[in-house]
Design a protein around this motif. Structure first.
Motif, PDB file in Angstrom:
ATOM      1  N   MET A 102      -8.412  13.689  -2.288  1.00 44.20           N
ATOM      2  CA  MET A 102      -7.096  13.182  -2.705  1.00 44.20           C
ATOM      3  C   MET A 102      -7.239  11.795  -3.317  1.00 44.20           C
ATOM      4  SD  MET A 102      -4.733  15.442  -1.803  1.00 44.20           S
ATOM      5  CE  MET A 102      -3.221  14.514  -1.555  1.00 44.20           C
ATOM      6  N   ARG A 103      -6.410  11.506  -4.317  1.00 42.92           N
ATOM      7  CA  ARG A 103      -6.378  10.168  -4.907  1.00 42.92           C
ATOM      8  C   ARG A 103      -5.608   9.243  -3.964  1.00 42.92           C
ATOM      9  NH1 ARG A 103      -9.191   8.085  -9.066  1.00 42.92           N
ATOM     10  NH2 ARG A 103      -7.413   7.274 -10.241  1.00 42.92           N
ATOM     11  N   ILE A 104      -6.227   8.165  -3.538  1.00 43.50           N
ATOM     12  CA  ILE A 104      -5.594   7.242  -2.608  1.00 43.50           C
ATOM     13  C   ILE A 104      -5.826   5.795  -3.040  1.00 43.50           C
ATOM     14  CG2 ILE A 104      -5.803   8.794  -0.618  1.00 43.50           C
ATOM     15  CD1 ILE A 104      -8.210   7.067   0.287  1.00 43.50           C
ATOM     16  N   VAL A 105      -4.956   4.918  -2.576  1.00 41.60           N
ATOM     17  CA  VAL A 105      -5.138   3.486  -2.813  1.00 41.60           C
ATOM     18  C   VAL A 105      -6.168   2.967  -1.816  1.00 41.60           C
ATOM     19  CG1 VAL A 105      -4.053   1.214  -2.771  1.00 41.60           C
ATOM     20  CG2 VAL A 105      -2.799   3.185  -3.672  1.00 41.60           C
ATOM     21  N   LYS A 106      -7.229   2.405  -2.335  1.00 40.77           N
ATOM     22  CA  LYS A 106      -8.270   1.854  -1.469  1.00 40.77           C
ATOM     23  C   LYS A 106      -8.183   0.337  -1.460  1.00 40.77           C
ATOM     24  CE  LYS A 106     -11.668   5.524  -1.321  1.00 40.77           C
ATOM     25  NZ  LYS A 106     -13.124   5.837  -1.295  1.00 40.77           N
ATOM     26  N   ARG A 107      -8.411  -0.240  -0.276  1.00 40.45           N
ATOM     27  CA  ARG A 107      -8.356  -1.690  -0.119  1.00 40.45           C
ATOM     28  C   ARG A 107      -9.687  -2.176   0.436  1.00 40.45           C
ATOM     29  NH1 ARG A 107      -3.432  -1.304   3.960  1.00 40.45           N
ATOM     30  NH2 ARG A 107      -4.964   0.180   4.746  1.00 40.45           N
ATOM     31  N   LEU A 132      -0.802  -4.579 -15.363  1.00 41.99           N
ATOM     32  CA  LEU A 132      -1.861  -3.593 -15.180  1.00 41.99           C
ATOM     33  C   LEU A 132      -1.275  -2.193 -15.114  1.00 41.99           C
ATOM     34  CD1 LEU A 132      -3.898  -5.312 -12.311  1.00 41.99           C
ATOM     35  CD2 LEU A 132      -4.533  -5.248 -14.717  1.00 41.99           C
ATOM     36  N   TYR A 133      -1.935  -1.253 -15.782  1.00 43.37           N
ATOM     37  CA  TYR A 133      -1.598   0.159 -15.593  1.00 43.37           C
ATOM     38  C   TYR A 133      -2.337   0.619 -14.350  1.00 43.37           C
ATOM     39  CZ  TYR A 133      -1.263   5.203 -16.392  1.00 43.37           C
ATOM     40  OH  TYR A 133      -1.019   6.553 -16.251  1.00 43.37           O
ATOM     41  N   PHE A 134      -1.600   0.815 -13.275  1.00 42.12           N
ATOM     42  CA  PHE A 134      -2.208   1.119 -11.979  1.00 42.12           C
ATOM     43  C   PHE A 134      -1.600   2.429 -11.477  1.00 42.12           C
ATOM     44  CE2 PHE A 134      -3.023   0.707  -7.424  1.00 42.12           C
ATOM     45  CZ  PHE A 134      -4.301   0.175  -7.416  1.00 42.12           C
ATOM     46  N   SER A 135      -2.185   3.539 -11.900  1.00 42.59           N
ATOM     47  CA  SER A 135      -1.632   4.852 -11.594  1.00 42.59           C
ATOM     48  C   SER A 135      -2.723   5.778 -11.091  1.00 42.59           C
ATOM     49  CB  SER A 135      -0.979   5.447 -12.842  1.00 42.59           C
ATOM     50  OG  SER A 135      -0.681   6.818 -12.668  1.00 42.59           O
ATOM     51  N   ARG A 136      -2.335   6.695 -10.224  1.00 42.94           N
ATOM     52  CA  ARG A 136      -3.281   7.697  -9.726  1.00 42.94           C
ATOM     53  C   ARG A 136      -3.810   8.567 -10.872  1.00 42.94           C
ATOM     54  NH1 ARG A 136      -1.457   9.820  -5.374  1.00 42.94           N
ATOM     55  NH2 ARG A 136       0.486   8.649  -5.170  1.00 42.94           N
ATOM     56  N   TYR A 137      -3.086   8.589 -11.988  1.00 46.58           N
ATOM     57  CA  TYR A 137      -3.479   9.432 -13.119  1.00 46.58           C
ATOM     58  C   TYR A 137      -4.358   8.691 -14.123  1.00 46.58           C
ATOM     59  CZ  TYR A 137       0.411  12.000 -11.111  1.00 46.58           C
ATOM     60  OH  TYR A 137       1.232  12.655 -10.239  1.00 46.58           O
ATOM     61  N   SER A 138      -4.607   7.427 -13.853  1.00 45.76           N
ATOM     62  CA  SER A 138      -5.454   6.659 -14.774  1.00 45.76           C
ATOM     63  C   SER A 138      -6.890   7.160 -14.724  1.00 45.76           C
ATOM     64  CB  SER A 138      -5.411   5.169 -14.406  1.00 45.76           C
ATOM     65  OG  SER A 138      -6.336   4.441 -15.184  1.00 45.76           O
ATOM     66  N   THR A 171       0.831  -1.210   0.000  1.00 48.16           N
ATOM     67  CA  THR A 171       0.000   0.000   0.000  1.00 48.16           C
ATOM     68  C   THR A 171       0.860   1.253   0.000  1.00 48.16           C
ATOM     69  OG1 THR A 171      -1.681  -1.220   1.257  1.00 48.16           O
ATOM     70  CG2 THR A 171      -1.898   1.175   1.160  1.00 48.16           C
ATOM     71  N   ARG A 172       1.893   1.277   0.844  1.00 48.64           N
ATOM     72  CA  ARG A 172       2.791   2.436   0.893  1.00 48.64           C
ATOM     73  C   ARG A 172       3.490   2.657  -0.447  1.00 48.64           C
ATOM     74  NH1 ARG A 172       4.232   0.450   6.135  1.00 48.64           N
ATOM     75  NH2 ARG A 172       5.985  -0.667   5.163  1.00 48.64           N
ATOM     76  N   THR A 173       3.951   1.552  -1.053  1.00 47.15           N
ATOM     77  CA  THR A 173       4.672   1.671  -2.323  1.00 47.15           C
ATOM     78  C   THR A 173       3.761   2.194  -3.430  1.00 47.15           C
ATOM     79  OG1 THR A 173       6.113  -0.173  -1.678  1.00 47.15           O
ATOM     80  CG2 THR A 173       6.083   0.433  -4.001  1.00 47.15           C
ATOM     81  N   LEU A 174       2.533   1.701  -3.482  1.00 49.02           N
ATOM     82  CA  LEU A 174       1.580   2.171  -4.480  1.00 49.02           C
ATOM     83  C   LEU A 174       1.214   3.630  -4.254  1.00 49.02           C
ATOM     84  CD1 LEU A 174      -0.823  -0.909  -4.572  1.00 49.02           C
ATOM     85  CD2 LEU A 174       0.772  -0.244  -6.375  1.00 49.02           C
ATOM     86  N   GLN A 175       1.037   4.005  -2.992  1.00 54.64           N
ATOM     87  CA  GLN A 175       0.566   5.348  -2.667  1.00 54.64           C
ATOM     88  C   GLN A 175       1.665   6.405  -2.804  1.00 54.64           C
ATOM     89  OE1 GLN A 175      -2.810   6.208  -1.544  1.00 54.64           O
ATOM     90  NE2 GLN A 175      -1.956   8.175  -2.198  1.00 54.64           N
ATOM     91  N   PHE A 176       2.865   6.093  -2.305  1.00 53.78           N
ATOM     92  CA  PHE A 176       3.912   7.103  -2.223  1.00 53.78           C
ATOM     93  C   PHE A 176       5.092   6.856  -3.167  1.00 53.78           C
ATOM     94  CE2 PHE A 176       1.996   6.883   2.091  1.00 53.78           C
ATOM     95  CZ  PHE A 176       1.356   8.109   2.062  1.00 53.78           C
ATOM     96  N   GLY A 177       5.174   5.667  -3.751  1.00 54.50           N
ATOM     97  CA  GLY A 177       6.263   5.385  -4.657  1.00 54.50           C
ATOM     98  C   GLY A 177       6.009   5.937  -6.050  1.00 54.50           C
TER      99      GLY A 177
END
Length: 436
Positions: free
Chosen positions: A320-325, A291-297, A144-150
């Motif tokens: 804010m765009r965030i990773v949801k689980r 998968l193209y998994f980007s906050r800009y998608s 989650t951290r890597t997807l959100q902040f990486g």
């Protein structure tokens, strides 16, 4: 010298000397050390083919262990058949569970602790499966951290077909030989790998590959196998040619690749098949994809699953765009099905026992699935299981035990554990001013 002191010494040397081959490990399988390892066995575990459970073996523990040690020293020890039990995996599948006899479990516990002491120094940060002080939720948080902040924008979702059943014995021993220079110790592990498997119908199979799921030593062996087959290759070789940020996160045989650049993701997708085939493993083509998994998608329904959670991009309350689980839909349905089976089999028990056990199950469920943002899934599971509980409690007798209102009052009266978020928020500023 006690077993724990010896393990500390092994761990220290493994850290200081990455190339050292450990000798004379077999001497640690002494009566004194096996008695210490006995304390770590599960008292409630099912017995193996000999029907000897924990308490029966414990009645003559010292004599039993003395006999075991003598057979080890004389070379007459033989691994017993492993009892196979088939348990649900998904809604329409079964997976095999191997149950060794209690004596083999004891020996495997000792070997597991020795292997952990050696390989904890070697395992990489990407590996989370079945390691001391690490668990699946640690992998979930890292992902989650890597997807959100990486800087990653591409995810390779991968799956290995029948991993535990296809571990190659020759490769397994070769890998162990990188760190272990004790033939007797390695032969012992080889005996467990080759142990016959007794099916539920009484037939016996002689495996040529694999390690039984359920064996105490199997998880650490699996971790060692993929450490060499996958982790080292990715970290030491594949990443060198990557044009952007690249991460691998693995929990046993479940793993995802995370990439900043599409070409790197596609190269990993193309290369992983050949890499695993070298070690007699096969990628499930229908479950492996980029998968193209980007906050800009702009595509809102892009999602993937890892360790029973579904991940997708969404919008927070402040925009804010965030990773949801959330709990994966498949896992939620399976959990409800398992609950239904449990209450059907136990509805005849006393209400006090039933509610105490139910609360224990709920706590375990909330502790795992209670991640931030997943409250709706917890409520969904709770409401479904509550209705199932109401139905089957009322079938305990010919008379209706409760109406809905009295049933809810009963739940409050016994102190039912309601859904709650259990994940703690720990935000720490990193050197670049972001959060991790």
């Amino acid at each position: 010298m006690t077993m724990s002191t010896s393990l500390q010494g092994i761990a220290g040397r493994a850290l200081r000397e990455p190339e050292h081959g450990f000798q004379d490990l077999s001497r640690l399988l002494s009566a004194e050390n096996l008695e210490w390892c006995w304390l770590f066995l599960n008292k409630k575990a099912s017995p193996g083919v000999d029907e000897v459970d924990y308490y029966r073996y414990q009645e003559n523990l010292r004599d039993n262990i003395a006999s075991l040690v003598e057979r080890l020293k004389s070379g007459t020890y033989k691994a017993r058949l492993v009892r196979r039990k088939w348990i649900p995996k998904g809604l329409d599948k079964l997976r095999p569970l191997g149950i060794p006899v209690i004596e083999d479990k004891l020996l495997q516990m000792a070997v597991k602790k020795i292997l952990e002491a050696i390989y904890e120094a070697d395992f990489l940060e990407c590996s989370y499966g079945y390691r001391p002080n690490l668990g699946p939720l640690d992998a979930v948080k890292d992902l989650t951290r890597t997807l959100q902040f990486g800087k990653v924008s591409f995810v390779v979702e991968a799956d290995i077909k029948g991993f535990f059943d296809n571990i190659n014995h020759q490769w397994m021993i070769k890998m162990l030989e990188e760190r272990i220079d004790d033939r007797r110790f390695l032969r012992l592990i080889g005996k467990w790998l080759k142990a016959g498997i007794m099916e539920e119908d009484g037939s016996v199979l002689q495996p040529v590959t694999g390690t039984p799921q359920g064996g105490i030593v199997s998880p650490v062996l699996a971790n060692i196998y993929l450490h060499y087959a996958l982790d080292l290759w990715f970290e030491k070789h594949f990443k060198k040619d990557c044009k952007g940020e690249a991460r691998l996160i693995r929990f046993c045989d479940d793993f995802v690749g995370l990439f900043q650049v599409q070409a790197d993701a596609e190269a990993f997708y193309a290369g992983i098949k050949g890499r695993l085939e070298k070690f007699h493993l096969e990628v499930a083509a229908d479950k492996t994809k980029v998968l193209y998994f980007s906050r800009y998608s702009k595509v809102e329904d892009v999602a993937f699953e890892f360790l029973s959670f579904e991940y997708r991009w969404g919008v927070s309350r402040n925009g804010m765009r965030i990773v949801k689980r959330r709990t994966s839909r498949k896992k939620l349905r399976l959990s409800v099905a398992n609950f239904t089976q449990w209450i059907k089999e136990n509805r005849h028990r006393g209400l006090k026992w039933l509610m105490k056990t139910l609360n224990s199950k709920y706590r375990g469920y909330w502790n795992y699935y209670g991640v931030i943002g997943n409250y709706a899934s917890l409520i969904d599971f709770f409401e479904q299981t509550k209705k199932i509980l109401f139905k089957w409690i009322n079938r305990r007798s010919q008379r209706l035990s409760y109406n809905w209102d009295s049933f809810l009052q009963m739940l409050d009266g016994v102190g039912i554990v309601y859904p709650r978020i259990t994940e703690k928020v720990v935000m720490s500023c990193n050197s670049k001013g972001g959060f991790r």
